[in-house]
Design a protein around this motif. Structure first.
Motif, mmCIF file in Angstrom:
data_model
loop_
_atom_site.group_PDB
_atom_site.id
_atom_site.type_symbol
_atom_site.label_atom_id
_atom_site.label_comp_id
_atom_site.label_asym_id
_atom_site.label_seq_id
_atom_site.Cartn_x
_atom_site.Cartn_y
_atom_site.Cartn_z
ATOM 1 N N LEU A 193 0.805 -1.219 0.000
ATOM 2 C CA LEU A 193 0.000 0.000 0.000
ATOM 3 C C LEU A 193 0.838 1.269 0.000
ATOM 4 C CD1 LEU A 193 -2.740 -1.068 2.568
ATOM 5 C CD2 LEU A 193 -2.930 -0.988 0.080
ATOM 6 N N VAL A 210 -5.837 -8.254 1.109
ATOM 7 C CA VAL A 210 -6.364 -6.994 0.591
ATOM 8 C C VAL A 210 -7.507 -7.300 -0.372
ATOM 9 C CG1 VAL A 210 -5.860 -5.094 -1.001
ATOM 10 C CG2 VAL A 210 -4.259 -5.638 0.836
ATOM 11 N N VAL A 217 -8.206 3.076 3.489
ATOM 12 C CA VAL A 217 -8.096 1.702 3.961
ATOM 13 C C VAL A 217 -8.992 1.500 5.174
ATOM 14 C CG1 VAL A 217 -6.545 0.093 5.160
ATOM 15 C CG2 VAL A 217 -5.796 1.216 3.066
#
Length: 237
Positions: A44, A185, A152
């Motif tokens: 990320l 994810v 997120v």
């Protein structure tokens, strides 16, 4: 709308012990889980995040802190009670092998929309408050940072599965068909007409294309060309 990256916390000590942790205190990431958090944070790091939102439970906060740290000073972790673990009531803290003998276990597996944990909440209520919280934060991210915003949410396996099921329009009774591993994810983009599920349960792969993702539009007939390939990194050429 903005893009939400759904991250399940890294592996916990209770995951290894086969215990249904629920909301019990004192459950931390184990060594593998800490490594998973770092791996996810590194993936990320190429995406400028506008927010890192976390379940209040320790294993999620620990994962979220690692992700935020890889963003530098640009983002801090926010806690959100709406994405906390399901309240498993009297099931909390019990070994999964024992729970598998309970009559309710079959309901949870095959008809989760009917499952209500004794002394706890229903899976339907869990999904409703989790989806509401995710959509609320997503709308806020877009309002403040524009439709290209990426944020997120660090949360729990059943929470991620229920949010994905909602985005897929598949109904809660099918959510057990979705796998969400520790540290994984998944990506959802909410459009005006419908959500777009971009990825589920990934633990590797380049995410830099998210920096230039456009708004959700009509579905490309035939599948489309996908995101543009990432530019080569001169440091590795």
């Amino acid at each position: 709308m903005a893009t939400v990256i759904l991250v399940r916390h890294g592996r916990s000590t209770a995951n290894v012990a086969g215990i249904l942790t629920g909301r019990a205190a004192g459950v931390d990431l184990d060594a593998v889980g800490r490594g998973q958090a770092v791996r996810t944070a590194e993936r990320l790091a190429v995406v400028p995040l506008v927010a890192v939102v976390s379940s209040p439970l320790a294993r999620c906060r620990q994962t979220a802190r690692v992700i935020a740290a890889h963003q530098g000073e640009t983002v801090r972790t926010q806690l959100e009670a709406g994405i906390v673990e399901c309240d498993y009531g009297q099931w909390q803290g019990r070994p999964l092998r024992e729970l598998a003998q309970e009559p309710l276990w079959s309901v949870v597996q095959t008809r989760p929309s009917e499952a209500v944990f004794p002394g706890g909440e229903s899976l339907t209520a869990m999904q409703a408050r989790a989806v509401a919280a995710i959509r609320r934060h997503d709308a806020a991210a877009q309002t403040e940072h524009g439709p290209g915003a990426v944020w997120v949410a660090v949360t729990h396996g059943d929470i991620v599965k229920s949010v994905l099921a909602d985005a897929l329009g598949m109904g809660l009774d099918l959510f057990q068909r979705i796998t969400v591993n520790p540290g994984s994810v998944s990506i959802v983009r909410y459009g005006t007409e419908r959500p777009e599920v971009v990825a589920t349960n990934t633990d590797s792969g380049d995410l830099s294309w998210l920096r230039a993702a456009g708004p959700v539009g009509d579905a490309p007939v035939g599948g489309g060309a996908g995101p543009a390939p990432a530019a080569p990194n001169p440091a590795h050429s």
